[in-house]
Motif scaffolding. Structure first.
Motif, PDB file in Angstrom:
ATOM      1  N   GLY A 284     -34.052 -49.037  16.862  1.00  0.00           N
ATOM      2  CA  GLY A 284     -33.906 -49.150  18.297  1.00  0.00           C
ATOM      3  C   GLY A 284     -33.525 -47.837  18.925  1.00  0.00           C
ATOM      4  N   ARG A 285     -33.242 -47.944  20.206  1.00  0.00           N
ATOM      5  CA  ARG A 285     -32.910 -46.766  21.012  1.00  0.00           C
ATOM      6  C   ARG A 285     -31.401 -46.561  20.973  1.00  0.00           C
ATOM      7  NH1 ARG A 285     -34.578 -43.218  24.456  1.00  0.00           N
ATOM      8  NH2 ARG A 285     -36.728 -43.485  23.788  1.00  0.00           N
ATOM      9  N   TYR A 286     -30.977 -45.308  20.872  1.00  0.00           N
ATOM     10  CA  TYR A 286     -29.537 -45.021  20.833  1.00  0.00           C
ATOM     11  C   TYR A 286     -29.222 -43.859  21.763  1.00  0.00           C
ATOM     12  CZ  TYR A 286     -31.472 -41.995  17.123  1.00  0.00           C
ATOM     13  OH  TYR A 286     -32.234 -41.111  16.406  1.00  0.00           O
ATOM     14  N   ASP A 287     -29.287 -44.148  23.052  1.00  0.00           N
ATOM     15  CA  ASP A 287     -29.157 -43.093  24.047  1.00  0.00           C
ATOM     16  C   ASP A 287     -27.770 -42.451  24.086  1.00  0.00           C
ATOM     17  OD1 ASP A 287     -31.768 -43.508  24.652  1.00  0.00           O
ATOM     18  OD2 ASP A 287     -31.394 -44.771  26.405  1.00  0.00           O
ATOM     19  N   GLY A 288     -26.745 -43.185  23.631  1.00  0.00           N
ATOM     20  CA  GLY A 288     -25.393 -42.633  23.740  1.00  0.00           C
ATOM     21  C   GLY A 288     -24.870 -41.974  22.470  1.00  0.00           C
ATOM     22  N   LEU A 289     -25.614 -42.076  21.388  1.00  0.00           N
ATOM     23  CA  LEU A 289     -25.062 -41.651  20.092  1.00  0.00           C
ATOM     24  C   LEU A 289     -24.713 -40.158  20.044  1.00  0.00           C
ATOM     25  CD1 LEU A 289     -24.272 -42.270  17.179  1.00  0.00           C
ATOM     26  CD2 LEU A 289     -26.661 -42.048  16.520  1.00  0.00           C
ATOM     27  N   SER A 290     -25.590 -39.335  20.585  1.00  0.00           N
ATOM     28  CA  SER A 290     -25.331 -37.892  20.530  1.00  0.00           C
ATOM     29  C   SER A 290     -23.976 -37.566  21.162  1.00  0.00           C
ATOM     30  CB  SER A 290     -26.463 -37.143  21.235  1.00  0.00           C
ATOM     31  OG  SER A 290     -26.144 -35.773  21.345  1.00  0.00           O
ATOM     32  N   GLU A 291     -23.731 -38.128  22.329  1.00  0.00           N
ATOM     33  CA  GLU A 291     -22.440 -37.863  22.988  1.00  0.00           C
ATOM     34  C   GLU A 291     -21.273 -38.432  22.177  1.00  0.00           C
ATOM     35  OE1 GLU A 291     -24.628 -39.427  26.236  1.00  0.00           O
ATOM     36  OE2 GLU A 291     -23.447 -38.220  27.654  1.00  0.00           O
ATOM     37  N   MET A 292     -21.520 -39.578  21.521  1.00  0.00           N
ATOM     38  CA  MET A 292     -20.444 -40.172  20.722  1.00  0.00           C
ATOM     39  C   MET A 292     -20.028 -39.272  19.573  1.00  0.00           C
ATOM     40  SD  MET A 292     -21.956 -43.989  20.847  1.00  0.00           S
ATOM     41  CE  MET A 292     -21.207 -44.861  19.531  1.00  0.00           C
ATOM     42  N   ILE A 293     -20.928 -38.438  19.088  1.00  0.00           N
ATOM     43  CA  ILE A 293     -20.555 -37.554  17.977  1.00  0.00           C
ATOM     44  C   ILE A 293     -20.382 -36.105  18.465  1.00  0.00           C
ATOM     45  CG2 ILE A 293     -21.601 -39.051  16.244  1.00  0.00           C
ATOM     46  CD1 ILE A 293     -23.886 -36.979  15.979  1.00  0.00           C
ATOM     47  N   GLY A 294     -20.147 -35.953  19.779  1.00  0.00           N
ATOM     48  CA  GLY A 294     -19.785 -34.643  20.305  1.00  0.00           C
ATOM     49  C   GLY A 294     -20.944 -33.768  20.750  1.00  0.00           C
ATOM     50  N   GLY A 295     -22.149 -34.344  20.840  1.00  0.00           N
ATOM     51  CA  GLY A 295     -23.313 -33.563  21.268  1.00  0.00           C
ATOM     52  C   GLY A 295     -23.604 -33.777  22.747  1.00  0.00           C
ATOM     53  N   PRO A 296     -24.678 -33.146  23.246  1.00  0.00           N
ATOM     54  CA  PRO A 296     -25.063 -33.347  24.634  1.00  0.00           C
ATOM     55  C   PRO A 296     -25.774 -34.694  24.809  1.00  0.00           C
ATOM     56  CG  PRO A 296     -26.672 -31.975  23.525  1.00  0.00           C
ATOM     57  CD  PRO A 296     -25.601 -32.264  22.517  1.00  0.00           C
ATOM     58  N   GLU A 297     -26.132 -35.026  26.026  1.00  0.00           N
ATOM     59  CA  GLU A 297     -26.856 -36.272  26.254  1.00  0.00           C
ATOM     60  C   GLU A 297     -28.266 -36.125  25.694  1.00  0.00           C
ATOM     61  OE1 GLU A 297     -26.884 -37.520  30.321  1.00  0.00           O
ATOM     62  OE2 GLU A 297     -28.371 -39.081  29.892  1.00  0.00           O
ATOM     63  N   LEU A 298     -28.602 -36.953  24.725  1.00  0.00           N
ATOM     64  CA  LEU A 298     -29.924 -36.871  24.097  1.00  0.00           C
ATOM     65  C   LEU A 298     -30.434 -38.278  23.805  1.00  0.00           C
ATOM     66  CD1 LEU A 298     -29.595 -34.058  21.368  1.00  0.00           C
ATOM     67  CD2 LEU A 298     -31.128 -34.018  23.344  1.00  0.00           C
ATOM     68  N   PRO A 299     -31.104 -38.882  24.762  1.00  0.00           N
ATOM     69  CA  PRO A 299     -31.615 -40.233  24.507  1.00  0.00           C
ATOM     70  C   PRO A 299     -32.611 -40.203  23.348  1.00  0.00           C
ATOM     71  CG  PRO A 299     -32.537 -39.328  26.548  1.00  0.00           C
ATOM     72  CD  PRO A 299     -31.492 -38.361  26.074  1.00  0.00           C
ATOM     73  N   SER A 300     -32.463 -41.152  22.442  1.00  0.00           N
ATOM     74  CA  SER A 300     -33.271 -41.095  21.213  1.00  0.00           C
ATOM     75  C   SER A 300     -33.612 -42.495  20.736  1.00  0.00           C
ATOM     76  CB  SER A 300     -32.483 -40.376  20.113  1.00  0.00           C
ATOM     77  OG  SER A 300     -32.014 -39.130  20.558  1.00  0.00           O
ATOM     78  N   VAL A 301     -34.571 -42.564  19.829  1.00  0.00           N
ATOM     79  CA  VAL A 301     -34.971 -43.864  19.282  1.00  0.00           C
ATOM     80  C   VAL A 301     -35.385 -43.670  17.827  1.00  0.00           C
ATOM     81  CG1 VAL A 301     -37.296 -43.575  20.293  1.00  0.00           C
ATOM     82  CG2 VAL A 301     -36.554 -45.853  19.621  1.00  0.00           C
TER      83      VAL A 301
END
Ligand code: AMP
Length: 421
Positions: A284-301
């Motif tokens: 699935g899509r994990y639009d918030g994951l990058s920010e959760m691990i300290g990265g920039p906003e990076l919507p991903s799937v």
């Protein structure tokens, strides 16, 4: 048998069955390689905090199933329970997202570890092939990944699988729904554990398989009714693209999946011949994951497909993969002199790319011919003293039993031509 056995919940991949695992990995990765995904490999363990933050503290995977340990140097690590957090961590660390080429599309293949209760199709060590498309919000990307997984399963010949599809909303609409759901769930008659779950991860309660829980869930608020317009439009577009591609799916409003990072599109591939562990893959899509691990906003799937369960699914459907014979030619020398000569021929055949094996260990003709039969070779070459004196080698067609003498200097050429016909 030795004193040791494979640890509980694990098993060894042994020929000939192991060939199916290689074929499955190949079949899943082929469509990815063909669609712009580059291969990535990350370590088998990571800082434990990556998974705690990435997968979610409240999930079973992190709270109960992680193989976490402290090194002699005092670093807290964990064997990876899944691939997405590691791949995103690696992409961020290498600044792949800054190369001006989004989405970053990556695929991987490897071992994963979860301390689960072992049962058929559920192991403590298992194998996945996965794909991640990082840094783009585009329904076509979600659709692409689902279509590629569908293609992979179809190439393998699988038919009895279904695609379940849902949208989990985004950071706008999901919290509103979460509140409403919590309000509903708190009124139900549920055990201590489940009550705790209502507070940390109420959506997972919908996923509860127990009949008495399911009975009480009738009338629960459904996410579908809370999706914001942007999420609704996004989801509709994914659905339309899949339909246009001829990929059938079922809307499953209860599909939540066990990882906290999912937003919007979630999907699962289930196989109907596998019993309770029916999910062969999911993502699935994990639009918030990058920010959760300290990265920039990076919507991903992304998705991960389980290799072990895909093999079980093939077996459940009785599908025999067309695996290339591991041996085409088998050499049987009779006597010392023939051993040296035929070993030379074997080396030459292998250098020509012809799969060849040899009767090692100086066994007699009978034992050697048994090995030749077992190897599945199409041809056996046999030479004894008399053949060598005449400068020939016997080539035996293993299917027809027919045998003919061929000049030693012409054996490789003759076999190449016979094998290509
Ligand atoms: P997940 O990361 O939980 O979404 O899992 C993705 C896929 O990996 C599943 O659909 C399964 O095919 C496979 N998988 C996950 N956990 C296990 C396990 N314990 N044993 C075997 N396969 C698993």
């Amino acid at each position: 048998m030795s004193t040791f056995q494979a640890p509980k919940g694990t098993y060894d991949l042994i020929p000939p069955r192991s060939a199916k695992f290689l074929a499955v990995r190949e079949a899943i990765s082929a469509p990815l390689k063909n669609s712009g995904y580059g291969y990535i490999e990350t370590p088998g363990f990571e800082n434990v905090e990556l998974f705690a933050r990435g997968v979610g503290e409240s999930t079973d995977i992190v709270s109960k199933e992680m193989y976490a340990f402290e090194t002699k140097g005092g670093t807290k690590l964990a064997l990876r329970p899944e691939g997405t957090a590691s791949v995103l961590r690696a992409a961020l660390e290498a600044n792949l997202h800054k190369a001006g080429n989004l989405p970053v599309k990556l695929w991987y293949s490897g071992s994963y570890y979860r301390y689960e209760r072992p049962q058929a199709g559920r192991y403590r060590h298992f194998s996945q092939v996965g794909a991640e498309a990082i840094g783009a919000e585009d329904p076509a990307l979600d659709a692409e990944l689902i279509i590629l997984a569908d293609q992979a399963y179809r190439t393998l010949g699988l038919r009895e699988f279904r695609i379940l599809l849902n949208s989990l909303g985004d950071k706008e609409c999901r919290p509103v729904y979460r509140d409403a759901l919590q309000g509903f769930l708190r009124e139900l008659d549920l055990d201590e554990d489940t009550r705790r779950r209502i507070e940390i991860n109420p959506l997972r309660v919908l996923d509860d398989k127990r009949a008495d829980v399911q009975k009480q869930l009738v009338g629960a608020p459904m996410l579908r009714d809370y999706l914001c317009d942007a999420c609704k439009a996004y989801h509709e577009e994914v659905r339309e693209l899949l339909t246009a591609a001829g990929v059938a799916f079922e809307d499953d409003e209860k599909l939540v999946r066990g990882l906290d990072y999912y937003t919007r599109t979630t999907f699962e591939f289930v196989h109907d011949g596998l019993g309770s562990q029916s999910a062969v893959g999911g993502g699935g899509r994990y639009d918030g994951l990058s920010e959760m691990i300290g990265g920039p906003e990076l919507p991903s799937v992304g998705w991960a497909l389980g290799v072990d369960r895909t093999v079980l699914a093939l077996e459940a459907e009785g599908i025999e993969l067309e695996l290339p014979a591991s041996t085409s030619v088998f050499a049987v020398p009779l006597g010392e002199e023939a051993r040296r000569v035929l070993f030379g021929v074997v080396t030459e055949l292998r250098r020509e790319g012809i799969a060849t094996d040899f009767a090692f260990g100086g066994r007699g003709l009978k034992g050697a011919m048994k090995s030749a039969n077992r190897s599945g070779a199409r041809y056996t070459i046999v030479a004894g003293e008399r053949d060598l004196a005449e400068g020939v080698v016997q080539i035996k067609n293993m299917e027809s039993g027919e045998q003919s003498a061929v000049a030693l200097g012409r054996v490789v050429e003759e076999l190449r031509s016979r094998l290509s016909s």
